[in-house]
Design a protein around this motif. Structure first.
Motif, PDB file in Angstrom:
ATOM      1  N   UNK A   1      10.250  40.722  24.705  1.00  0.00           N
ATOM      2  CA  UNK A   1      11.686  40.477  24.757  1.00  0.00           C
ATOM      3  C   UNK A   1      12.329  40.966  26.052  1.00  0.00           C
ATOM      4  N   UNK A   2      11.570  41.663  26.878  1.00  0.00           N
ATOM      5  CA  UNK A   2      12.105  42.164  28.147  1.00  0.00           C
ATOM      6  C   UNK A   2      12.183  41.029  29.156  1.00  0.00           C
ATOM      7  N   UNK A   3      13.159  41.129  30.055  1.00  0.00           N
ATOM      8  CA  UNK A   3      13.210  40.121  31.119  1.00  0.00           C
ATOM      9  C   UNK A   3      12.177  40.482  32.188  1.00  0.00           C
ATOM     10  N   UNK A   4      11.777  39.492  32.926  1.00  0.00           N
ATOM     11  CA  UNK A   4      10.815  39.715  34.000  1.00  0.00           C
ATOM     12  C   UNK A   4      11.424  40.675  35.024  1.00  0.00           C
ATOM     13  N   UNK A   5      12.719  40.526  35.275  1.00  0.00           N
ATOM     14  CA  UNK A   5      13.403  41.415  36.202  1.00  0.00           C
ATOM     15  C   UNK A   5      13.337  42.867  35.764  1.00  0.00           C
ATOM     16  N   UNK A   6      13.538  43.130  34.476  1.00  0.00           N
ATOM     17  CA  UNK A   6      13.455  44.504  33.949  1.00  0.00           C
ATOM     18  C   UNK A   6      12.062  45.080  34.175  1.00  0.00           C
ATOM     19  N   UNK A   7      11.071  44.273  33.888  1.00  0.00           N
ATOM     20  CA  UNK A   7       9.683  44.722  34.020  1.00  0.00           C
ATOM     21  C   UNK A   7       9.373  45.055  35.474  1.00  0.00           C
ATOM     22  N   UNK A   8       9.803  44.201  36.384  1.00  0.00           N
ATOM     23  CA  UNK A   8       9.531  44.416  37.810  1.00  0.00           C
ATOM     24  C   UNK A   8      10.286  45.617  38.371  1.00  0.00           C
ATOM     25  N   UNK A   9      11.506  45.836  37.884  1.00  0.00           N
ATOM     26  CA  UNK A   9      12.255  47.011  38.342  1.00  0.00           C
ATOM     27  C   UNK A   9      11.598  48.294  37.850  1.00  0.00           C
ATOM     28  N   UNK A  10      11.060  48.261  36.642  1.00  0.00           N
ATOM     29  CA  UNK A  10      10.408  49.449  36.083  1.00  0.00           C
ATOM     30  C   UNK A  10       9.071  49.721  36.768  1.00  0.00           C
ATOM     31  N   UNK A  11       8.356  48.654  37.128  1.00  0.00           N
ATOM     32  CA  UNK A  11       7.050  48.820  37.767  1.00  0.00           C
ATOM     33  C   UNK A  11       6.771  47.613  38.674  1.00  0.00           C
ATOM     34  N   UNK A  12       7.046  47.736  39.967  1.00  0.00           N
ATOM     35  CA  UNK A  12       6.812  46.622  40.890  1.00  0.00           C
ATOM     36  C   UNK A  12       5.376  46.101  40.890  1.00  0.00           C
ATOM     37  N   UNK A  13       4.413  46.937  40.482  1.00  0.00           N
ATOM     38  CA  UNK A  13       3.019  46.486  40.433  1.00  0.00           C
ATOM     39  C   UNK A  13       2.808  45.411  39.370  1.00  0.00           C
ATOM     40  N   UNK A  14       3.757  45.249  38.475  1.00  0.00           N
ATOM     41  CA  UNK A  14       3.663  44.218  37.437  1.00  0.00           C
ATOM     42  C   UNK A  14       3.591  42.824  38.059  1.00  0.00           C
ATOM     43  N   UNK A  15       4.127  42.672  39.259  1.00  0.00           N
ATOM     44  CA  UNK A  15       4.087  41.374  39.937  1.00  0.00           C
ATOM     45  C   UNK A  15       2.647  40.893  40.103  1.00  0.00           C
ATOM     46  N   UNK A  16       1.742  41.811  40.421  1.00  0.00           N
ATOM     47  CA  UNK A  16       0.328  41.439  40.586  1.00  0.00           C
ATOM     48  C   UNK A  16      -0.256  40.923  39.284  1.00  0.00           C
ATOM     49  N   UNK A  17       0.082  41.563  38.180  1.00  0.00           N
ATOM     50  CA  UNK A  17      -0.421  41.129  36.871  1.00  0.00           C
ATOM     51  C   UNK A  17       0.159  39.764  36.521  1.00  0.00           C
ATOM     52  N   UNK A  18       1.462  39.617  36.700  1.00  0.00           N
ATOM     53  CA  UNK A  18       2.104  38.344  36.379  1.00  0.00           C
ATOM     54  C   UNK A  18       1.530  37.203  37.213  1.00  0.00           C
ATOM     55  N   UNK A  19       1.364  37.439  38.506  1.00  0.00           N
ATOM     56  CA  UNK A  19       0.809  36.401  39.371  1.00  0.00           C
ATOM     57  C   UNK A  19      -0.651  36.123  39.034  1.00  0.00           C
ATOM     58  N   UNK A  20      -1.371  37.142  38.587  1.00  0.00           N
ATOM     59  CA  UNK A  20      -2.755  36.954  38.163  1.00  0.00           C
ATOM     60  C   UNK A  20      -2.873  36.041  36.956  1.00  0.00           C
ATOM     61  N   UNK A  21      -1.820  35.983  36.163  1.00  0.00           N
ATOM     62  CA  UNK A  21      -1.784  35.102  35.000  1.00  0.00           C
ATOM     63  C   UNK A  21      -1.243  33.718  35.374  1.00  0.00           C
ATOM     64  N   UNK A  22      -0.890  33.534  36.641  1.00  0.00           N
ATOM     65  CA  UNK A  22      -0.396  32.235  37.094  1.00  0.00           C
ATOM     66  C   UNK A  22       1.116  32.109  37.096  1.00  0.00           C
ATOM     67  N   UNK A  23       1.830  33.218  36.950  1.00  0.00           N
ATOM     68  CA  UNK A  23       3.278  33.190  36.945  1.00  0.00           C
ATOM     69  C   UNK A  23       3.760  33.537  38.353  1.00  0.00           C
ATOM     70  N   UNK A  24       3.876  32.527  39.177  1.00  0.00           N
ATOM     71  CA  UNK A  24       4.259  32.735  40.565  1.00  0.00           C
ATOM     72  C   UNK A  24       5.752  32.838  40.779  1.00  0.00           C
ATOM     73  N   UNK A  25       6.511  32.820  39.703  1.00  0.00           N
ATOM     74  CA  UNK A  25       7.975  32.798  39.831  1.00  0.00           C
ATOM     75  C   UNK A  25       8.588  34.188  39.744  1.00  0.00           C
TER      76      UNK A  25
END
Length: 63
Positions: A6-30
């Motif tokens: 239920x968290x927004x992607x923005x919330x997740x990235x602000x809490x932990x910028x390293x989450x971008x690597x995980x998200x992109x690894x799953x194919x979420x380039x946005x």
């Protein structure tokens, strides 16, 4: 912080910028997309055809 679908992607990235690597690894380039600030992880995973449970698990396992 525990990541939930239920968290927004923005919330997740602000809490932990390293989450971008995980998200992109799953194919979420946005991760830098303006809609990422309002879109929940679950909504984004549906749009990209991802397994939300696997994605949440991966995000919660990152250090």
């Amino acid at each position: 912080m525990k990541v939930t679908k239920d968290m927004t992607i923005g919330e997740i990235l602000r809490a932990n910028p390293k989450a971008a690597q995980v998200l992109m690894g799953f194919g979420m380039g946005c991760v830098g997309c303006p809609s990422a600030q309002m879109e929940t992880l679950e909504e984004a995973s549906q749009v990209h055809g991802m397994d939300i449970d696997k994605l949440v698990d991966a995000l919660n396992q990152m250090q």
